[in-house]
Design a protein around this motif. Structure first.
Motif, PDB file in Angstrom:
ATOM      1  N   GLY A  41      22.392 -50.404  36.384  1.00  0.00           N
ATOM      2  CA  GLY A  41      23.363 -51.438  36.684  1.00  0.00           C
ATOM      3  C   GLY A  41      24.647 -50.997  37.346  1.00  0.00           C
ATOM      4  N   GLY A  42      24.860 -49.687  37.488  1.00  0.00           N
ATOM      5  CA  GLY A  42      26.101 -49.234  38.109  1.00  0.00           C
ATOM      6  C   GLY A  42      27.194 -49.002  37.083  1.00  0.00           C
ATOM      7  N   PRO A  43      28.445 -49.375  37.374  1.00  0.00           N
ATOM      8  CA  PRO A  43      29.557 -49.079  36.464  1.00  0.00           C
ATOM      9  C   PRO A  43      29.374 -49.762  35.113  1.00  0.00           C
ATOM     10  CG  PRO A  43      30.238 -50.639  38.168  1.00  0.00           C
ATOM     11  CD  PRO A  43      28.882 -50.127  38.567  1.00  0.00           C
ATOM     12  N   THR A  44      29.784 -49.070  34.050  1.00  0.00           N
ATOM     13  CA  THR A  44      29.613 -49.622  32.707  1.00  0.00           C
ATOM     14  C   THR A  44      30.588 -50.753  32.417  1.00  0.00           C
ATOM     15  OG1 THR A  44      31.112 -47.999  31.704  1.00  0.00           O
ATOM     16  CG2 THR A  44      28.761 -47.406  31.879  1.00  0.00           C
ATOM     17  N   LEU A  45      31.609 -50.886  33.221  1.00  0.00           N
ATOM     18  CA  LEU A  45      32.503 -52.043  33.201  1.00  0.00           C
ATOM     19  C   LEU A  45      32.438 -52.670  34.583  1.00  0.00           C
ATOM     20  CD1 LEU A  45      35.529 -50.385  31.379  1.00  0.00           C
ATOM     21  CD2 LEU A  45      34.060 -52.167  30.405  1.00  0.00           C
ATOM     22  N   ALA A  46      32.139 -53.952  34.658  1.00  0.00           N
ATOM     23  CA  ALA A  46      32.046 -54.624  35.953  1.00  0.00           C
ATOM     24  C   ALA A  46      33.435 -54.720  36.590  1.00  0.00           C
ATOM     25  CB  ALA A  46      31.448 -56.019  35.784  1.00  0.00           C
ATOM     26  N   ILE A  47      33.496 -54.496  37.888  1.00  0.00           N
ATOM     27  CA  ILE A  47      34.768 -54.504  38.627  1.00  0.00           C
ATOM     28  C   ILE A  47      34.921 -55.875  39.277  1.00  0.00           C
ATOM     29  CG2 ILE A  47      36.094 -53.393  40.457  1.00  0.00           C
ATOM     30  CD1 ILE A  47      34.063 -50.955  39.973  1.00  0.00           C
ATOM     31  N   SER A  48      35.824 -56.698  38.732  1.00  0.00           N
ATOM     32  CA  SER A  48      35.985 -58.061  39.245  1.00  0.00           C
ATOM     33  C   SER A  48      37.077 -58.163  40.303  1.00  0.00           C
ATOM     34  CB  SER A  48      36.284 -59.034  38.107  1.00  0.00           C
ATOM     35  OG  SER A  48      37.528 -58.723  37.486  1.00  0.00           O
ATOM     36  N   ASP A  49      37.995 -57.195  40.316  1.00  0.00           N
ATOM     37  CA  ASP A  49      39.086 -57.245  41.301  1.00  0.00           C
ATOM     38  C   ASP A  49      39.677 -55.857  41.472  1.00  0.00           C
ATOM     39  OD1 ASP A  49      40.948 -58.458  43.107  1.00  0.00           O
ATOM     40  OD2 ASP A  49      42.469 -58.399  41.543  1.00  0.00           O
ATOM     41  N   CYS A  50      40.162 -55.575  42.674  1.00  0.00           N
ATOM     42  CA  CYS A  50      40.938 -54.368  42.939  1.00  0.00           C
ATOM     43  C   CYS A  50      41.830 -54.657  44.133  1.00  0.00           C
ATOM     44  CB  CYS A  50      40.033 -53.162  43.218  1.00  0.00           C
ATOM     45  SG  CYS A  50      40.944 -51.600  43.415  1.00  0.00           S
ATOM     46  N   HIS A  51      43.126 -54.484  43.973  1.00  0.00           N
ATOM     47  CA  HIS A  51      44.033 -54.745  45.084  1.00  0.00           C
ATOM     48  C   HIS A  51      45.208 -53.773  45.029  1.00  0.00           C
ATOM     49  CE1 HIS A  51      45.622 -57.323  41.792  1.00  0.00           C
ATOM     50  NE2 HIS A  51      46.806 -57.003  42.287  1.00  0.00           N
ATOM     51  N   ARG A  52      45.882 -53.656  46.174  1.00  0.00           N
ATOM     52  CA  ARG A  52      47.053 -52.791  46.243  1.00  0.00           C
ATOM     53  C   ARG A  52      48.228 -53.456  45.536  1.00  0.00           C
ATOM     54  NH1 ARG A  52      47.654 -50.736  52.422  1.00  0.00           N
ATOM     55  NH2 ARG A  52      48.684 -52.776  52.487  1.00  0.00           N
ATOM     56  N   ILE A  53      49.104 -52.644  44.987  1.00  0.00           N
ATOM     57  CA  ILE A  53      50.347 -53.111  44.389  1.00  0.00           C
ATOM     58  C   ILE A  53      51.498 -52.284  44.955  1.00  0.00           C
ATOM     59  CG2 ILE A  53      49.310 -54.007  42.279  1.00  0.00           C
ATOM     60  CD1 ILE A  53      49.964 -51.396  40.882  1.00  0.00           C
ATOM     61  N   PHE A  54      52.704 -52.817  44.852  1.00  0.00           N
ATOM     62  CA  PHE A  54      53.886 -52.157  45.390  1.00  0.00           C
ATOM     63  C   PHE A  54      53.725 -51.847  46.877  1.00  0.00           C
ATOM     64  CE2 PHE A  54      53.779 -50.987  40.840  1.00  0.00           C
ATOM     65  CZ  PHE A  54      54.985 -51.544  40.435  1.00  0.00           C
ATOM     66  N   ASP A  55      53.152 -52.817  47.612  1.00  0.00           N
ATOM     67  CA  ASP A  55      52.895 -52.592  49.033  1.00  0.00           C
ATOM     68  C   ASP A  55      53.617 -53.586  49.938  1.00  0.00           C
ATOM     69  OD1 ASP A  55      51.397 -54.807  48.315  1.00  0.00           O
ATOM     70  OD2 ASP A  55      49.683 -54.282  49.578  1.00  0.00           O
ATOM     71  N   GLN A  56      54.476 -54.435  49.374  1.00  0.00           N
ATOM     72  CA  GLN A  56      55.243 -55.376  50.168  1.00  0.00           C
ATOM     73  C   GLN A  56      56.656 -54.840  50.379  1.00  0.00           C
ATOM     74  OE1 GLN A  56      53.723 -58.091  51.551  1.00  0.00           O
ATOM     75  NE2 GLN A  56      51.931 -57.096  50.648  1.00  0.00           N
ATOM     76  N   PRO A  57      57.334 -55.215  51.498  1.00  0.00           N
ATOM     77  CA  PRO A  57      58.653 -54.648  51.793  1.00  0.00           C
ATOM     78  C   PRO A  57      59.644 -54.717  50.628  1.00  0.00           C
ATOM     79  CG  PRO A  57      57.855 -55.889  53.671  1.00  0.00           C
ATOM     80  CD  PRO A  57      56.859 -56.114  52.571  1.00  0.00           C
ATOM     81  N   SER A  58      59.672 -55.812  49.917  1.00  0.00           N
ATOM     82  CA  SER A  58      60.626 -55.960  48.820  1.00  0.00           C
ATOM     83  C   SER A  58      60.149 -55.291  47.537  1.00  0.00           C
ATOM     84  CB  SER A  58      60.900 -57.436  48.547  1.00  0.00           C
ATOM     85  OG  SER A  58      59.710 -58.086  48.123  1.00  0.00           O
ATOM     86  N   ARG A  59      58.898 -54.781  47.533  1.00  0.00           N
ATOM     87  CA  ARG A  59      58.319 -54.212  46.325  1.00  0.00           C
ATOM     88  C   ARG A  59      57.853 -52.770  46.517  1.00  0.00           C
ATOM     89  NH1 ARG A  59      54.446 -59.361  44.573  1.00  0.00           N
ATOM     90  NH2 ARG A  59      56.127 -60.877  44.351  1.00  0.00           N
TER      91      ARG A  59
END
Length: 264
Positions: free
Chosen positions: A231-249
């Motif tokens: 089945g692949g990863p033992t925890l299903a990956i439902s989301d992954c996104h960048r953080i602290f990547d906006q000009p003000s952040r």
């Protein structure tokens, strides 16, 4: 509880306008509310703990012991209790001597239905021509994780600043596509699972804190989930996104990542 959130970020020490960066870190981490956090280039000395300035006191905080002379190193934070902690010395060649490269492995005692997690905050050599070292360091960390998993089963997560792109030998090793010293493992790259078309660069010239005009490696921060027999990863990956990547952040010369994982 039905899921967990894990974040990783290279904090960039106290460089730049630290008071302004600290306020953004405090606000954003409170809003993101990750359960687990792996941080790199944090400062911790006998007199100063940088992480305590921006993380809520509810976190259990584990610092690397063998740090740089100025106190810089890596730190792991968990909302859940922690058990065993292993600090892996990654000074494996004569070239890997002037940097506090390490992997900090923490046993996370998460509630059911998740249960035990072995979380490795992986921080290998950063130098462009040290992929040889990064290969050896990846294998050394994976061996320790394999041993721990054999002793006390659970999930395995590896996250941090790997200083290499997905096609490098060290990352191909982690993702099951390359063998190092007769050892092979397989971890699922959370970004690739959610975004099979690519992207995910975290170290880019467009970052206002970047001092490198054409650094060859740009997707270098990762969250990896250990795979099971089926089945692949033992925890299903439902989301992954960048953080602290906006000009003000933007708070560092790296952008961070946040992944959401679900028990299967």
């Amino acid at each position: 509880m039905t899921n967990l959130k894990i974040a990783t970020l290279n904090v960039w020490g106290t460089r730049g306008d630290w008071p302004a960066r600290r306020e953004v870190l405090r606000r954003e981490f409170a809003e993101l509310a990750p359960d687990l956090i792996t941080l790199q280039e944090t400062v911790a000395t006998a007199d100063y703990d940088q992480v305590q300035e921006f993380l809520e006191p509810a976190y259990h905080v584990i610092h690397q012991v063998a740090r740089e002379p100025d106190g810089q190193g890596i730190t792991t934070a968990s909302r859940w209790p922690v058990g065993r902690v292993e600090e892996i010395d990654l000074h494996l060649t004569t070239r890997a001597t002037d940097f506090a490269c390490t992997a900090l492995v923490t046993e996370i005692l998460a509630p059911e239905p998740i249960g035990r997690i072995w979380l490795a905050n992986h921080f290998p050599d950063w130098q462009l021509d040290h992929e040889h070292e990064r290969r050896l360091q990846a294998a050394a960390t994976a061996r320790v994780l394999d041993d721990l998993l054999a002793e006390e089963p659970g999930h395995v997560l590896v996250a941090g600043d790997f200083d290499a792109e997905p096609d490098a030998d060290s990352l191909r090793f982690w993702t099951g596509k390359h063998v190092i010293d007769d050892l092979s493992v397989c971890y699922r790259d959370a970004w690739s699972s959610v975004h099979p078309g690519g992207g995910g660069e975290t170290f880019v010239p467009g970052n206002p804190h970047s001092a490198d005009w054409d650094w060859p490696f740009r997707r270098i921060d990762y969250i990896l989930v250990g795979c099971g027999a089926h089945g692949g990863p033992t925890l299903a990956i439902s989301d992954c996104h960048r953080i602290f990547d906006q000009p003000s952040r933007t708070v560092s010369d790296h952008y961070g990542l946040l992944a959401e994982l679900i028990p299967v």
